[in-house]
Design a protein around this motif. Structure first.
Motif, PDB file in Angstrom:
ATOM      1  N   GLY A 190       0.767  -1.239   0.000  1.00 55.74           N
ATOM      2  CA  GLY A 190       0.000   0.000   0.000  1.00 55.74           C
ATOM      3  C   GLY A 190       0.798   1.289   0.000  1.00 55.74           C
ATOM      4  O   GLY A 190       0.235   2.371   0.115  1.00 55.74           O
ATOM      5  N   ALA A 191       2.126   1.194  -0.132  1.00 51.24           N
ATOM      6  CA  ALA A 191       2.968   2.393  -0.149  1.00 51.24           C
ATOM      7  C   ALA A 191       3.951   2.339  -1.320  1.00 51.24           C
ATOM      8  O   ALA A 191       4.483   1.279  -1.647  1.00 51.24           O
ATOM      9  N   CYS A 192       4.158   3.481  -1.960  1.00 54.46           N
ATOM     10  CA  CYS A 192       5.127   3.574  -3.059  1.00 54.46           C
ATOM     11  C   CYS A 192       6.531   3.522  -2.477  1.00 54.46           C
ATOM     12  O   CYS A 192       6.846   4.266  -1.545  1.00 54.46           O
ATOM     13  N   THR A 193       7.351   2.616  -2.994  1.00 54.29           N
ATOM     14  CA  THR A 193       8.711   2.451  -2.491  1.00 54.29           C
ATOM     15  C   THR A 193       9.709   2.458  -3.637  1.00 54.29           C
ATOM     16  O   THR A 193       9.355   2.212  -4.787  1.00 54.29           O
ATOM     17  N   GLY A 194      10.946   2.723  -3.322  1.00 56.92           N
ATOM     18  CA  GLY A 194      12.004   2.714  -4.324  1.00 56.92           C
ATOM     19  C   GLY A 194      12.249   4.091  -4.901  1.00 56.92           C
ATOM     20  O   GLY A 194      11.711   5.094  -4.445  1.00 56.92           O
ATOM     21  N   THR A 195      13.066   4.124  -5.929  1.00 56.64           N
ATOM     22  CA  THR A 195      13.456   5.365  -6.589  1.00 56.64           C
ATOM     23  C   THR A 195      12.776   5.443  -7.944  1.00 56.64           C
ATOM     24  O   THR A 195      12.831   4.488  -8.720  1.00 56.64           O
ATOM     25  N   ALA A 196      12.135   6.569  -8.217  1.00 59.12           N
ATOM     26  CA  ALA A 196      11.413   6.744  -9.479  1.00 59.12           C
ATOM     27  C   ALA A 196      12.362   6.744 -10.671  1.00 59.12           C
ATOM     28  O   ALA A 196      12.108   6.094 -11.681  1.00 59.12           O
ATOM     29  N   ARG A 197      13.436   7.488 -10.539  1.00 65.07           N
ATOM     30  CA  ARG A 197      14.400   7.643 -11.627  1.00 65.07           C
ATOM     31  C   ARG A 197      15.795   7.786 -11.038  1.00 65.07           C
ATOM     32  O   ARG A 197      15.946   8.293  -9.933  1.00 65.07           O
ATOM     33  N   PRO A 198      16.814   7.363 -11.782  1.00 68.04           N
ATOM     34  CA  PRO A 198      18.178   7.583 -11.298  1.00 68.04           C
ATOM     35  C   PRO A 198      18.426   9.081 -11.101  1.00 68.04           C
ATOM     36  O   PRO A 198      17.902   9.907 -11.858  1.00 68.04           O
ATOM     37  N   ALA A 199      19.186   9.435 -10.071  1.00 63.78           N
ATOM     38  CA  ALA A 199      19.484  10.839  -9.797  1.00 63.78           C
ATOM     39  C   ALA A 199      20.221  11.480 -10.971  1.00 63.78           C
ATOM     40  O   ALA A 199      20.020  12.650 -11.286  1.00 63.78           O
ATOM     41  N   LYS A 200      21.057  10.692 -11.629  1.00 65.78           N
ATOM     42  CA  LYS A 200      21.823  11.197 -12.760  1.00 65.78           C
ATOM     43  C   LYS A 200      21.791  10.148 -13.860  1.00 65.78           C
ATOM     44  O   LYS A 200      22.091   8.982 -13.621  1.00 65.78           O
ATOM     45  N   LEU A 201      21.386  10.558 -15.045  1.00 65.21           N
ATOM     46  CA  LEU A 201      21.356   9.636 -16.176  1.00 65.21           C
ATOM     47  C   LEU A 201      22.678   9.708 -16.920  1.00 65.21           C
ATOM     48  O   LEU A 201      23.049  10.743 -17.452  1.00 65.21           O
ATOM     49  N   THR A 202      23.399   8.601 -16.889  1.00 60.85           N
ATOM     50  CA  THR A 202      24.662   8.496 -17.599  1.00 60.85           C
ATOM     51  C   THR A 202      24.593   7.240 -18.466  1.00 60.85           C
ATOM     52  O   THR A 202      23.684   6.418 -18.303  1.00 60.85           O
ATOM     53  N   ALA A 203      25.533   7.076 -19.352  1.00 54.74           N
ATOM     54  CA  ALA A 203      25.571   5.866 -20.181  1.00 54.74           C
ATOM     55  C   ALA A 203      25.621   4.628 -19.293  1.00 54.74           C
ATOM     56  O   ALA A 203      24.957   3.633 -19.558  1.00 54.74           O
ATOM     57  N   GLU A 204      26.376   4.697 -18.200  1.00 58.73           N
ATOM     58  CA  GLU A 204      26.484   3.564 -17.280  1.00 58.73           C
ATOM     59  C   GLU A 204      25.135   3.264 -16.626  1.00 58.73           C
ATOM     60  O   GLU A 204      24.737   2.105 -16.484  1.00 58.73           O
TER      61      GLU A 204
END
Length: 130
Positions: free
Chosen positions: A73-87
């Motif tokens: 019942g709760a949203c968990t985790g990270t929506a998007r990486p803080a920084k988008l890099t090729a890696e």
């Protein structure tokens, strides 16, 4: 020259995505819930504050932003990486729905517009996602 152009396009795409994701004031329209109810993608946008049960509360993954999941019942985790890099983008855990790309399904401007381990080659995602 082609490799250099592809690398430059990947960098430009990563900068654009970082600015879009990183801007606290960015107004991104919610993504419509897909028919298959698979919503755990970097490019799935949902304002969790608008949920009927309250901010961050959920009934399914589609009530959570980006790659966040609904757990008990709760949203968990990270929506998007803080920084988008090729890696970051060339990782089996990176989920991007290529069908939602503005240029069309499987089209790209950089690796961050391709799912998982796929890379952007001459404007088209290629390789195996996961």
């Amino acid at each position: 020259m082609i490799v250099s152009t592809i690398r430059n396009l990947s960098i430009v795409s990563a900068i654009f995505m970082t600015l879009l994701v990183g801007s606290a004031n960015a107004k991104v329209k919610d993504t419509p819930v897909p028919a298959d109810h698979q919503c755990d993608y970097v490019n799935y946008h949902h304002n969790e504050a608008k949920n009927a049960t309250g901010a961050g509360k959920c009934a399914s993954d589609c009530d959570c932003d980006g790659m966040r999941s609904c757990v008990e019942g709760a949203c968990t985790g990270t929506a998007r990486p803080a920084k988008l890099t090729a890696e970051t983008c060339n990782n089996k855990d990176y989920h991007y729905q290529e069908a939602w790309t503005a240029a069309g399904a499987g089209k790209c401007h950089g690796d961050c517009e391709c799912d998982g381990l796929r890379t952007c080659v001459a404007g088209t995602c290629s390789g195996t996602a996961r």
